[in-house]
Design a protein around this motif. Structure first.
Motif, short mmCIF file in Angstrom:
data_model
loop_
_atom_site.label_atom_id
_atom_site.label_comp_id
_atom_site.label_asym_id
_atom_site.label_seq_id
_atom_site.Cartn_x
_atom_site.Cartn_y
_atom_site.Cartn_z
N ILE A 601 4.65 -3.05 1.59
CA ILE A 601 3.23 -3.29 1.40
C ILE A 601 2.67 -2.28 0.40
O ILE A 601 2.76 -1.07 0.62
CB ILE A 601 2.46 -3.21 2.73
N ALA A 602 2.10 -2.80 -0.70
CA ALA A 602 1.59 -1.90 -1.74
C ALA A 602 0.29 -1.23 -1.32
O ALA A 602 0.03 -0.08 -1.69
CB ALA A 602 1.38 -2.68 -3.04
N CYS A 603 -0.53 -1.91 -0.53
CA CYS A 603 -1.82 -1.36 -0.13
C CYS A 603 -1.60 -0.20 0.86
O CYS A 603 -0.76 -0.28 1.76
CB CYS A 603 -2.68 -2.45 0.49
N ARG A 604 -2.41 0.84 0.72
CA ARG A 604 -2.26 2.02 1.57
C ARG A 604 -3.45 2.22 2.50
O ARG A 604 -3.68 3.30 3.02
CB ARG A 604 -2.09 3.28 0.71
N CYS A 605 -4.23 1.16 2.73
CA CYS A 605 -5.38 1.28 3.63
C CYS A 605 -4.89 1.42 5.07
O CYS A 605 -3.71 1.19 5.38
CB CYS A 605 -6.31 0.08 3.49
N CYS A 608 -3.36 -1.88 6.57
CA CYS A 608 -2.05 -2.22 6.02
C CYS A 608 -0.99 -1.21 6.45
O CYS A 608 0.20 -1.54 6.55
CB CYS A 608 -2.12 -2.31 4.49
N TYR A 631 -11.55 -7.57 7.55
CA TYR A 631 -10.30 -6.82 7.64
C TYR A 631 -9.13 -7.73 8.03
O TYR A 631 -8.01 -7.57 7.54
CB TYR A 631 -10.45 -5.68 8.65
N HIS A 634 -8.06 -9.50 4.97
CA HIS A 634 -7.33 -8.60 4.07
C HIS A 634 -5.88 -8.45 4.51
O HIS A 634 -4.95 -8.52 3.68
CB HIS A 634 -8.02 -7.24 4.03
N SER A 638 -2.38 -9.66 2.60
CA SER A 638 -1.24 -8.77 2.34
C SER A 638 0.06 -9.40 2.83
O SER A 638 1.09 -9.34 2.14
CB SER A 638 -1.46 -7.41 3.01
N ASN A 641 0.80 -12.31 0.34
CA ASN A 641 1.16 -11.88 -1.02
C ASN A 641 2.51 -11.18 -1.08
O ASN A 641 3.20 -11.24 -2.11
CB ASN A 641 0.07 -10.96 -1.58
N HIS A 642 2.88 -10.48 -0.01
CA HIS A 642 4.16 -9.77 0.00
C HIS A 642 5.26 -10.58 0.68
O HIS A 642 6.36 -10.06 0.88
CB HIS A 642 4.00 -8.41 0.71
#
Length: 692
Positions: A601-605, A608, A631, A634, A638, A641-642
């Protein structure tokens, strides 16, 4: 009497005096004659046919070379038929073939002083109009629209008629009163001045803004308000945004219908210029304001009109109508020439050739539509078909060099291009093909590869029929087409960094397996081994453009079933695909031993991060993520998309709602399916080709 005198063009008071009642029994007739003046002021004769049962007995009237035949019999007993004609007109009654014809004859007498009117003779008007038309034709003959369009005279003249006619009624034989007289004068003047005269339906369509005046309170709340023939009490027209002026439903004086579609015309071609200034529209539709759009209107005018142009300017008029008009006209000329078995260079052939030359110069018209229609031949195909039918090899070569090679091309044209090339010498075909491929491969690579293949087949067959052995024919064709093949290879897509931007137009067509298969098949047929090796080098050098799974592997499978299967470049491509398959088949394939799944997962929130931890956990299959919808969406994005191995379901219990995430084996199932496809493709590529 009022209708007759108006039609005869007499405005003074006229009386009708009964002269005779005539009964024509079976076999009776009246020879051709003129009526004598039976009373002072008599200028015409009125014939009234009373209700009677008969056949035959038609009335023939002749004047100054024109003849009309009137059948005045009526089917209903409550009707009468009547006709009026000037006393100096020759007329006769044909024999009655059955029954009895009962007729009343009246003398029409003018009450005013002076000589009685006679049937009009328009010799003076005809001469003056003929002189004007001859001056116009001379100006057209001396003009050069190709080099100086601004100095070219008026293309055509549009003269609206006085009376209204429906499209079914438009015809020289059905014109009324003054329109009929005008037709007689114009037809004679046009013949004497080498001009052409037609009848056509003039249509003007307009749309724009309007201010609507509600006729009643109840209609104020109606969303749509339509008024046929509305007047200024209902609305006020604002600005006209769109306006089209066209001519259609053509007819010549001999009642033939020329092969003309709708032609546009300009306001300055109307004669007189204000001919339609006070005309009321035939149809009007007004739409009330809705939302952000203001009130608008649409209206149309339809009138019959005479249309004139000099014979020397006919083709300029046709070309001015656009390719949708001129190409069918050219096709008609070519068909008539072929049907007449005339010689090349005849008047009809030269007319078609001149029109084709004018069309080649209209470069903008050949521009490819952004979204091409697939319901008929392309314009390029239509043009080449006409030139081929005319056996115009010079025109074909000029068209391919000036139009097709300059980017006006798509795959639908290949058959027509190959057929047309059959009329050209091989050397010229090779030169034209090189120019076409160099100018179009960047945007139509597959189509260009197919064209090379088609032309190579035709050229090899042509060389074989010219007393050459098949091998010699292939060698000769290969030598001729080597520059064209080199141009195709040089323009092939390759480096992704050099590809056109997505918003650019025209956009290159996508790379397909057919491009690769057709390219190598054509090079193989022509015996171009070195060129084939260069082609495979290019294909393997740019895997991002020529992906193995999407492009090269399907192409190799197709080539393995064709004659090119054992050709060294094709074998090399097949070997590269087999290596790719063997490497992937050798990778271990096993179902997941626990619930740990790939986590990239590229997002670091924060949310995620929880998702990543859930994916990496070998013991957890389920995760209920409770959060606000923003949320949850979102996190779901993720996962999508991944391409995570997770199924998502929204649980609407409690507040906030939850997103139930369940791990699955999608990646394993995908790899298992891919393994099966790889094994099948490996077996097919490893098998001997047909005939091998």
């Amino acid at each position: 009497v009022a209708r007759c005198t108006a039609g005869l063009g007499v405005s003074e008071p006229v009386s009708a005096e009964l002269y005779k009642m005539l009964v024509y029994d079976t076999g009776s007739f009246f020879l051709s004659h003129r009526d004598t003046e039976k009373t002072p002021g008599m200028f015409a004769t009125l014939v009234i046919v009373l209700p009677s049962i008969y056949t035959g007995g038609e009335l023939l009237i002749r004047h100054r070379g024109r003849e009309v035949c009137l059948d005045l019999a009526c089917e209903e007993s409550a009707e009468v038929g009547f006709a009026a004609f000037y006393a100096d007109c020759q007329h006769e009654v044909l024999p009655v073939t059955s029954g009895c014809r009962l007729v009343l004859i009246y003398n029409l007498v003018r009450q005013g002083p002076g000589l009685p009117p006679e049937a009009p003779a328009y010799d003076g008007e005809q001469q003056r109009i003929g002189d004007l038309l001859r001056r116009w034709a001379k100006a057209v003959n001396t003009a050069a629209p190709e080099t100086d369009p601004s100095g070219y005279p008026l293309d055509k003249l549009v003269y609206p008629l006085e009376h209204a006619y429906t499209p079914a009624e438009i015809g020289f034989a059905r014109l009324k009163n003054a329109d009929a007289a005008m037709a007689t004068v114009l037809a004679a003047a046009a013949r004497s001045a080498a001009c052409e005269l037609y009848l056509a339906l003039l249509t003007i369509e307009e749309s724009g803004s309007a201010e609507f005046a509600y006729p009643s309170q109840s209609s104020r709340y109606s969303r749509y308000a339509h008024f046929q023939g509305a007047d200024e009490d209902n609305f006020e027209v604002g600005e006209v945004f769109e306006r089209s002026l066209t001519l259609s439903d053509w007819q010549a004086p001999d009642a033939s219908r020329p092969p003309l579609a709708s032609l546009s015309f300009k306001d300055d071609e109307l004669s007189p210029p204000d001919a339609l200034q006070d005309e009321e529209p035939d149809e009007q539709t007004f739409l009330e304001a809705t939302g952000n759009e203001g009130a608008s209107f649409e209206r149309s005018y339809r009138r019959a009109a005479f249309v004139l142009w000099p014979q020397a300017g006919r083709l300029q008029v046709i070309v001015g109508g656009g390719l949708d008009v001129s190409l069918p006209y050219l096709a008609d000329l070519a068909q008539r020439w072929a049907a007449g078995a005339e010689e090349t260079g005849s008047a009809l052939w030269n007319e078609a050739r001149q029109l084709a030359t004018l069309l080649m110069a209209s470069g903008e018209g050949w521009r490819m539509r952004r979204w091409p229609h697939r319901d008929g031949p392309t314009r390029i195909t239509s043009m080449l078909a006409s030139l081929s039918q005319l056996h115009d090899s010079k025109g074909i070569a000029s068209f391919l060099a000036s139009v097709t090679a300059n980017g006006h091309y798509r795959s639908d044209d290949n058959e027509a291009i190959a057929e047309a090339c059959g009329l050209l010498p091989p050397g010229q075909v090779a030169e034209l093909l090189e120019a076409i491929l160099a100018g179009n491969t960047a945007y139509h690579a597959e189509a260009c590869a197919e064209l090379l293949e088609r032309v190579s087949i035709r050229l090899c067959a042509a060389e074989s029929s010219a007393d050459s052995s098949p091998d010699a024919a292939v060698r000769e064709a290969g030598v001729l087409l080597e520059p064209a093949a080199a141009a195709l290879l040089a323009a092939l897509p390759g480096d992704p960094a050099l590809a056109a931007k997505p918003e650019a137009w025209p956009r290159p067509e996508p790379v397909t397996p057919a491009l690769v298969a057709k390219l190598l098949a054509a090079l193989c047929r022509l015996g171009m081994l070195a060129m084939g090796e260069r082609a495979v080098d290019h294909l393997l050098a740019w895997p991002q453009t020529f992906a193995v799974d999407a492009t090269l592997l399907p192409a190799a499978l197709q080539l393995n079933q064709e004659a090119a299967a054992d050709w060294p470049p094709a074998r090399r491509l097949k070997a590269a695909c087999l290596t790719h398959l063997e490497k992937r088949i050798a990778e271990p394939l096993a179902a997941p031993a626990d619930f740990a799944r790939a986590s990239h997962i590229a997002c670091r929130c924060q949310h995620c991060a929880e998702l990543s931890a859930f994916l990496a956990d070998p013991l957890r299959q389920l995760w209920l993520f409770k959060a606000a919808q923003t949320y949850r969406s979102h996190v779901e994005d993720s996962i999508r998309n991944h391409r995570c191995d997770v199924d998502c379901e929204t649980r609407r219990q409690g507040s906030p709602h939850g997103l139930l995430c369940t791990k699955n084996q999608a990646s394993y199932e995908l790899r298992r399916t891919q393994r099966q496809h790889d094994l099948e493709a490996q077996a097919r590529l490893s098998s001997a080709p047909p005939g091998g």
